[in-house]
Design an enzyme around this catalytic site. Structure first.
Site, PDB file in Angstrom:
ATOM      1  N   ASP A 185      19.391  27.186 -39.779  1.00  0.00           N
ATOM      2  CA  ASP A 185      18.862  27.929 -38.634  1.00  0.00           C
ATOM      3  C   ASP A 185      18.457  29.350 -39.028  1.00  0.00           C
ATOM      4  OD1 ASP A 185      21.273  29.037 -39.177  1.00  0.00           O
ATOM      5  OD2 ASP A 185      22.109  28.828 -37.155  1.00  0.00           O
ATOM      6  N   CYS A 242      18.571  31.032 -32.180  1.00  0.00           N
ATOM      7  CA  CYS A 242      19.041  30.197 -31.072  1.00  0.00           C
ATOM      8  C   CYS A 242      20.138  30.848 -30.252  1.00  0.00           C
ATOM      9  CB  CYS A 242      19.611  28.895 -31.612  1.00  0.00           C
ATOM     10  SG  CYS A 242      18.395  27.652 -31.834  1.00  0.00           S
ATOM     11  N   CYS A 299       4.610  27.871 -55.780  1.00  0.00           N
ATOM     12  CA  CYS A 299       4.023  26.684 -56.425  1.00  0.00           C
ATOM     13  C   CYS A 299       2.615  26.937 -56.953  1.00  0.00           C
ATOM     14  CB  CYS A 299       4.075  25.458 -55.503  1.00  0.00           C
ATOM     15  SG  CYS A 299       2.919  25.486 -54.139  1.00  0.00           S
TER      16      CYS A 299
HETATM   17 ZN   LIG Z   1       3.573  26.736 -52.299  1.00  0.00          ZN
END
Ligand SMILES: [Zn+2]
EC number: 2.7.7.-
Length: 270
Positions: free
Chosen positions: A131, A188, A248
């Site tokens: 969370d 929350c 990435c």
């Molecule tokens: Zn990425």
């Protein structure tokens, strides 16, 4: 790997075994799988419940909180008697009571840089039922570096989202390169959440995890699913790999050691 099912298992999983998409082989895959669920709260409860019911052989449940009475409106694996018990323990007790085929490992810890490699080691799938942003980004980054598929889910009041981050696809940072500044997004505890909402989103996460394990169907790879409980609409928005993604993309970092997860999940390039 072939795994022979005993008579009790043939009975327990009979509704899987008669389906072509699962069958005894698929059930064997589930029983040989290791899934790590980070968070035994709103999203984790339904995810853990179904992953245990369907016979995922090894379930690791990670949570550092104790059950509070205010959790029980939505975190359906914990009971009134569990208030005060660590959630990882309470979840493990639930799993053991539901399905003796599942070996459940409760980990009473908050995932951080120091323990995350050990926690996700040997996982076939990681389910992010956390969370908070530092955990979400840490799991994205470590699963990317380790080549482990990650199923993301998040909820806010009566809206939810989910996506599945597979090693060769776009990652969470391709969508959102950095977390918002602390204090700019409510959680929350302060905003409230409709009790059934995490049930829907957590079940979607369990569904994605099962499909990955079975190698069946199309997962939410490169698609962000939005669910609005008030309008009762589901929408999927496609997204792509960002060539400049700090994790990435080309020239991105290759270790969580270069990233600060406490403040803003920002990447330090110095
Ligand atoms: Zn990425």
């Amino acid at each position: 790997m072939t795994l022979s099912l005993d008579a009790t298992q043939l009975d327990r999983y009979s509704r899987h075994i008669i389906m072509d998409e699962v069958g005894p082989e698929g059930q064997g895959r589930l029983l040989s799988a290791r899934v790590v669920v980070v968070g035994a709260g709103g999203l984790g409860a339904p995810a853990i419940q179904y992953l245990a019911a369907v016979g995922v052989g090894e379930l690791v449940v990670v949570d550092d909180d104790a059950v509070e009475r205010s959790n029980l409106q939505r975190q359906v694996i914990h009971r009134d008697d569990d208030v005060g018990t660590p959630k990882a323990e309470s979840a493990a007790a639930f799993v053991r009571g539901l399905n003796p085929d599942v070996s459940v490992e409760p980990v009473e810890a908050r995932v951080d840089k120091s323990n995350v490699h050990e926690i996700v080691a040997d996982a076939d799938v990681v389910v992010d039922a956390s969370d908070n942003f530092p955990t979400r980004y840490l799991l994205n980054d470590v699963c990317r570096f380790e080549g482990i598929p990650l199923v993301h889910g998040a909820i806010y009041k009566f809206e939810g989202q989910a996506t599945t981050l597979v090693p060769e696809g776009p990652c969470y940072r391709c969508l959102f390169p950095e977390a918002p500044e602390p204090g700019t997004v409510p959680d929350c505890a302060t905003t409230g959440v409709l009790g059934v909402l995490p049930g829907t989103v957590g079940c979607i996460q369990a569904t994605e995890a099962m499909k990955l394990l079975l190698d069946e169907g199309e997962v939410l790879d490169g698609r962000l699913l939005f669910y609005d409980a008030m309008d009762m609409t589901f929408e999927t928005v496609p997204y792509r790999k960002n060539p400049d993604c700090p994790v990435c993309g080309e020239g991105g970092v290759d270790s969580i050691e270069d990233i600060d997860y406490v403040e803003s999940c920002a990447i330090s390039l110095d």
